[in-house]
Each structure stands twice: as C-alpha cells, then as structure tokens.
Design an enzyme around this catalytic site. Structure first.
Site, short mmCIF file in Angstrom:
data_model
loop_
_atom_site.label_atom_id
_atom_site.label_comp_id
_atom_site.label_asym_id
_atom_site.label_seq_id
_atom_site.Cartn_x
_atom_site.Cartn_y
_atom_site.Cartn_z
N GLU A 105 20.13 -58.52 -50.92
CA GLU A 105 18.88 -58.24 -51.80
C GLU A 105 19.38 -58.22 -53.21
OE1 GLU A 105 17.60 -54.92 -49.41
OE2 GLU A 105 15.73 -55.55 -49.27
N GLU A 132 18.64 -54.90 -41.29
CA GLU A 132 18.03 -53.74 -41.35
C GLU A 132 17.49 -53.32 -39.73
OE1 GLU A 132 18.07 -55.89 -43.91
OE2 GLU A 132 18.16 -54.55 -45.75
N GLY A 184 21.06 -54.32 -48.27
CA GLY A 184 20.79 -54.29 -49.85
C GLY A 184 21.74 -55.24 -50.78
N ALA A 198 22.95 -51.01 -48.36
CA ALA A 198 22.73 -49.78 -48.87
C ALA A 198 23.75 -48.81 -48.24
CB ALA A 198 21.24 -49.39 -48.92
N1 COA Z 1 27.15 -47.92 -45.59
C1 COA Z 1 27.78 -47.15 -45.70
N2 COA Z 1 29.24 -47.21 -45.17
C2 COA Z 1 29.28 -48.57 -44.84
C3 COA Z 1 28.53 -49.63 -44.84
C4 COA Z 1 27.13 -49.48 -45.48
N3 COA Z 1 26.29 -50.34 -45.48
N4 COA Z 1 29.02 -50.86 -44.73
C5 COA Z 1 30.34 -50.59 -44.29
N5 COA Z 1 30.68 -49.13 -44.69
C6 COA Z 1 32.03 -48.29 -44.54
C7 COA Z 1 32.16 -47.99 -43.09
O1 COA Z 1 31.39 -46.93 -42.69
C8 COA Z 1 33.57 -47.93 -43.11
O2 COA Z 1 34.01 -46.68 -43.80
P1 COA Z 1 35.13 -45.63 -43.01
O3 COA Z 1 36.19 -46.67 -43.33
O4 COA Z 1 34.82 -44.34 -43.81
O5 COA Z 1 34.71 -45.51 -41.74
C9 COA Z 1 34.18 -48.94 -44.35
O6 COA Z 1 33.05 -49.26 -44.96
C10 COA Z 1 34.55 -50.32 -43.74
O7 COA Z 1 33.62 -50.76 -42.60
P2 COA Z 1 33.92 -51.25 -40.99
O8 COA Z 1 32.84 -51.28 -40.51
O9 COA Z 1 35.08 -50.28 -40.81
O10 COA Z 1 34.50 -52.79 -41.55
P3 COA Z 1 34.14 -53.87 -40.62
O11 COA Z 1 35.00 -54.98 -41.12
O12 COA Z 1 34.73 -53.47 -39.04
O13 COA Z 1 32.91 -54.35 -40.37
C11 COA Z 1 30.55 -54.95 -41.38
C12 COA Z 1 32.13 -54.81 -41.61
C13 COA Z 1 30.00 -55.46 -42.46
C14 COA Z 1 30.16 -55.86 -40.15
C15 COA Z 1 30.27 -53.25 -40.76
O14 COA Z 1 30.65 -52.54 -41.86
C16 COA Z 1 28.65 -53.15 -40.99
O15 COA Z 1 28.11 -53.69 -40.13
N6 COA Z 1 28.03 -52.35 -42.24
C17 COA Z 1 26.77 -52.30 -42.08
C18 COA Z 1 25.90 -53.51 -42.51
C19 COA Z 1 24.61 -53.02 -42.53
O16 COA Z 1 23.80 -52.66 -41.49
N7 COA Z 1 24.00 -52.97 -43.62
C20 COA Z 1 22.42 -52.76 -44.02
C21 COA Z 1 22.40 -51.35 -44.35
S1 COA Z 1 20.64 -51.16 -44.83
#
Ligand code: COA
Length: 257
Positions: free
Chosen positions: A113, A133, A110, A65
């Site tokens: 999910e 989460e 999400g 999400a």
């Molecule tokens: N919500 C909002 N933005 C998200 C996102 C999320 N769940 N997951 C990734 N993004 C965005 C990042 O903020 C970043 O945006 P920016 O370039 O404007 O800063 C962009 O997507 C790229 O992500 P980034 O974190 O730089 O890539 P990465 O390869 O270093 O890491 C992940 C990848 C998936 C490990 C990391 O993005 C992450 O942990 N995301 C969240 C996962 C999460 O907790 N999901 C559950 C949400 S309830």
C-alpha cells in the site's frame, strides 16, 4: 531525530529509508508518522527536488503493518489506525515533489500500500508484492483495495486481494503495478535517473500534473475541472514565463525552486 527511518539528501534527492531491517521493515505506527513527517518537511525544503522511499537491507521494502503492534487493538483503535494510515498515504500521493518507491524486496500488505501511494514504483528483481491481509482476518486498511484497482484494474486486483497470492517483480511489471524492474544494485541509480529527469522540469507544472491526476481518483473532485483550473493558473506563474521564453529563444529552461 527519527527512530525508525533514515533520511539523506544527496544532490537534491531525499532518500527515506525504513530502518527496521530485523523486522523486515514492518510499518509500526511511529514509522508511518515519521515517513509522513519527512515527506511533509520536504515540501517546503527548496533543496529537495525528488524523493525515494525504500527499505533497509536486501530483503524487504516493508513486510506490512506491524502485526505485533495491532494484534490487541479494539475496533476503535483499529479504525483510528486505518484513518491515520490513509492520511499518511494521501500525504505521499499528494506530494508536490515526485516520490518513487524503490521496492527492494517484500512489499506486502501495508508495504504494498505504501509503494502504491508513491507516484512511481521501481522494483528490484527479488521484489515480491501482495496483499495477504485475508490470511489475518482483515481487509487491507491503508488504501490497498482502492489503489490496487486503480493501478492494475479490477480483475487482477480482486484476484490478488482474495487469494493473498504474492507476485514477483516481473509479474508486477506485466500488470502495471510497477514502472520498471532492475537488478538490486541498479535500483537506487535507476530511481535517481528518473528523478534527475523530473528535476529539470517545471516544479509548478509537476505539482499541477500531480493535482490533476489525483483529481481523477479523489472523492468529490472532478479531474477535468481540476485540469482546467491548473492549466489556467499555470499561465500566471514564473515557470510558464521561463518555459515558454526558453523554448522561443532556443535555450534550456532554468526553473527556480
Ligand atoms: N509485522 C511484524 N513483524 C513482522 C512482519 C509484520 N508484518 N513481517 C515480518 N516480521 C518480523 C517477523 O516476526 C520476524 O521477527 P522475529 O525475528 O523477531 O521473529 C522478522 O520480521 C523476520 O521475519 P520472518 O517471518 O522470520 O522472515 P521470513 O523470511 O521467514 O518470512 C515473510 C518473510 C515476509 C514471508 C513473513 O515475514 C511474513 O509473512 N510476514 C507477514 C506478512 C504480512 O502478513 N503482512 C501483512 C500485514 S497486515
């Protein structure tokens, strides 16, 4: 027509692509509503025989999400967000047209999910699944606690949910979270292959099977009773006449859509 997804219908297969690549296809509320709208529209579109749900780019199916959207939500807003998300997942799960998640990278929170709400999951070998989460101070809110148990059993589900560990595609295959793992280039062709097969079957029987399977898990429903009803009613359908006539006359059934 849509702001966050792309749709294309090729030879009857509707591909819905989450198109927020720069945000790793994070699911903001509008994106989820658009997916729901596309899946709902497909139910009455006779040209659609099956549906693929995937993410844009080579890195993510959906990384969860959209955290930036919900970060300032109050309890009322977050409860609505969850309830609306459940509606989207239920719409997918109850679709009479087969939906396959083509998981092309991260399927976190999400995103995981969403993949779990689909009828089948095919993962590329770079895919990663997880419910992170608890790192954010919340439990999953789009059905993850329930569907993960349904797919992999309580033992692994509780471990994944409590540790927030992400697992790779092969581990997901081992646990039964995905049906197949393919190289990224083969992901969509593999999904099409499966949908081309299900498209030759009776649409009415496919719908009935999906109803029966959902009856096993749905609150207030009895899967066995659902099966008796669906089996009985199928005898009144054109598909039953066509399927049995084709068998008895040693020809291939041609079901109408
Ligand atoms: N919500 C909002 N933005 C998200 C996102 C999320 N769940 N997951 C990734 N993004 C965005 C990042 O903020 C970043 O945006 P920016 O370039 O404007 O800063 C962009 O997507 C790229 O992500 P980034 O974190 O730089 O890539 P990465 O390869 O270093 O890491 C992940 C990848 C998936 C490990 C990391 O993005 C992450 O942990 N995301 C969240 C996962 C999460 O907790 N999901 C559950 C949400 S309830």
């Amino acid at each position: 027509m849509y702001n966050n997804i792309l749709t294309s219908n090729e030879n009857g297969i509707l591909t819905i692509t989450i198109n927020r690549e720069s945000k790793l296809n994070a699911l903001n509320i509008e994106t989820l509503q658009e997916i729901k709208q596309a899946v709902t529209g497909a139910q009455t579109d006779a040209t659609v025989t099956g549906i693929i749900l995937t993410g844009a780019g080579p890195k993510a199916f959906a990384a969860g999400a959209d955290i930036s959207e919900f970060v300032n939500f109050d309890v009322k807003q977050s409860t609505k967000m969850s309830a609306d998300g459940h509606e989207v997942m239920n719409t997918i799960e109850r679709s009479a047209k087969v939906i396959i998640a083509a998981v092309n990278g991260f399927a976190l929170g999400g995103g995981c999910e969403l993949a779990m709400a689909c009828h089948l999951r095919v993962a590329s070998d770079n895919a990663k699944f997880g419910q992170p989460e608890v790192n954010l101070g919340v439990p999953p809110g789009y059905g993850g606690t329930q569907r993960l148990i349904q797919l992999v059993g309580k033992s692994k589900a509780i471990e994944l949910l409590l540790t927030a560990d992400a697992i790779g595609a092969n581990e997901a295959l081992e646990y039964g979270l995905v049906n197949y793992v393919t190289p990224l280039d083969d992901l969509l062709p593999r999904c099409c292959e499966i949908l081309n097969k299900t498209a030759t079957k009776s649409p009415m029987a496919i719908k009935a099977v999906i109803n029966c399977i959902n009856g096993y898990f749905q609150d207030g429903k009895d899967g066995f009773k659902t099966e008796i009803k669906e089996f009985g009613e199928s005898f009144g359908t054109a598909d039953f006449k066509e399927g049995t006539d084709a068998f008895l006359n040693k020809r291939k059934a041609a079901f109408q859509r």
